[in-house]
Design a protein around this motif. Sequence first.
Motif, PDB file in Angstrom:
ATOM      1  N   UNK A   1       0.858  -1.190   0.000  1.00  0.00           N
ATOM      2  CA  UNK A   1       0.000   0.000   0.000  1.00  0.00           C
ATOM      3  C   UNK A   1       0.894   1.239   0.000  1.00  0.00           C
ATOM      4  N   UNK A   2       0.596   2.155  -0.909  1.00  0.00           N
ATOM      5  CA  UNK A   2       1.387   3.383  -1.016  1.00  0.00           C
ATOM      6  C   UNK A   2       0.440   4.572  -0.992  1.00  0.00           C
ATOM      7  N   UNK A   3       0.693   5.526  -0.112  1.00  0.00           N
ATOM      8  CA  UNK A   3      -0.062   6.776  -0.074  1.00  0.00           C
ATOM      9  C   UNK A   3       0.823   7.886  -0.606  1.00  0.00           C
TER      10      UNK A   3
ATOM     11  N   UNK B   1       4.801   4.087   2.570  1.00  0.00           N
ATOM     12  CA  UNK B   1       4.809   2.692   2.141  1.00  0.00           C
ATOM     13  C   UNK B   1       4.401   1.807   3.303  1.00  0.00           C
TER      14      UNK B   1
END
Lengths: 94, 204
Positions: free
Chosen positions: A68-70, A78
């Motif tokens: 998951x990357x924001x 990360x």
Amino acid sequence: MSAEGERSTLDGNAAGGLLREVFAFDATVAPTTCVGCGRTRPMAELMLYAIELGAILRCPSCDQPVVRIGRTSRGLWLDLRGATTVVAADPATP
Amino acid sequence: MTTTTRGFSGRRRARPEGNRVPPGQFVTDDFPVLSAGPTPRTPLEKWTLALQDGGSLAGRWTWEEFQSLPQTEITVDIHCVTKWSKLGTKWKGVTIDHLIEAAGLDEPPEPYLMAYCDGGYTTNLPVEDLIGGKGMVATHYDGEPLEPEHGGPARLLVPHLYFWKSAKWVRRLRFMEHDEPGFWESLGYHIYGDPWREQRYDGD
Ligand SMILES: [Zn+2]
């Protein structure tokens, strides 16, 4: 080696070289193990969602978010709690 | 039989008269779809909505039972963190006030709430942003049952916060004592997400 229970006298800076080695890899080819089902595949084979906000890469076998990357104004966050391991190996290096 | 009440009156912050578009947003007539995963398709006969007080169940409704709760219609502007705003969107559903009442609670038991959805999505909210007519579980958009791509059969609707807080495919609302980050809030997105203060990211 430090004895059990004894605190290390070294910090992460002493692992700087190793950290640079680990984090300089082509993630698309890195074998990544899903925490949901235990299957291992390169990140390129995960399914991409929410590219507008960063990236959610899900396991094609069980839909678990593995990577998951924001994307924010202050950097890329990360979250790898969906991956038990990522093998940071350059396949070109023997 | 359903009762329809009008006048879902969200608390309005002082801002220039007539300005409906928060800073950094542009108005669109489209309804863009943004999803963090595949669209779940839960059959209505298997759908339930649960209200939890910490670990214990406070209320649970089947689809049929949910339809018999008081229904509220609202027309509101919505604002996505990806910078689109859509004005005058029409929704119908059950307000969080009515859910709390239907569960037999006199008042919300805790100050924060986590919404849990099919597909594993979560988002956190202060309860005061959900009560007093400020939030609902919506099942209809523009007079039609809410399409799965837009969160059907039911999504949370909290129009005064960025739209990632209006969680699609909601199934469970859990009251909690302390605030905890949800899916995007734990990836650098703002814990609260007020579009009028441009709270897009952690630290904004
Ligand atoms: Zn998996």
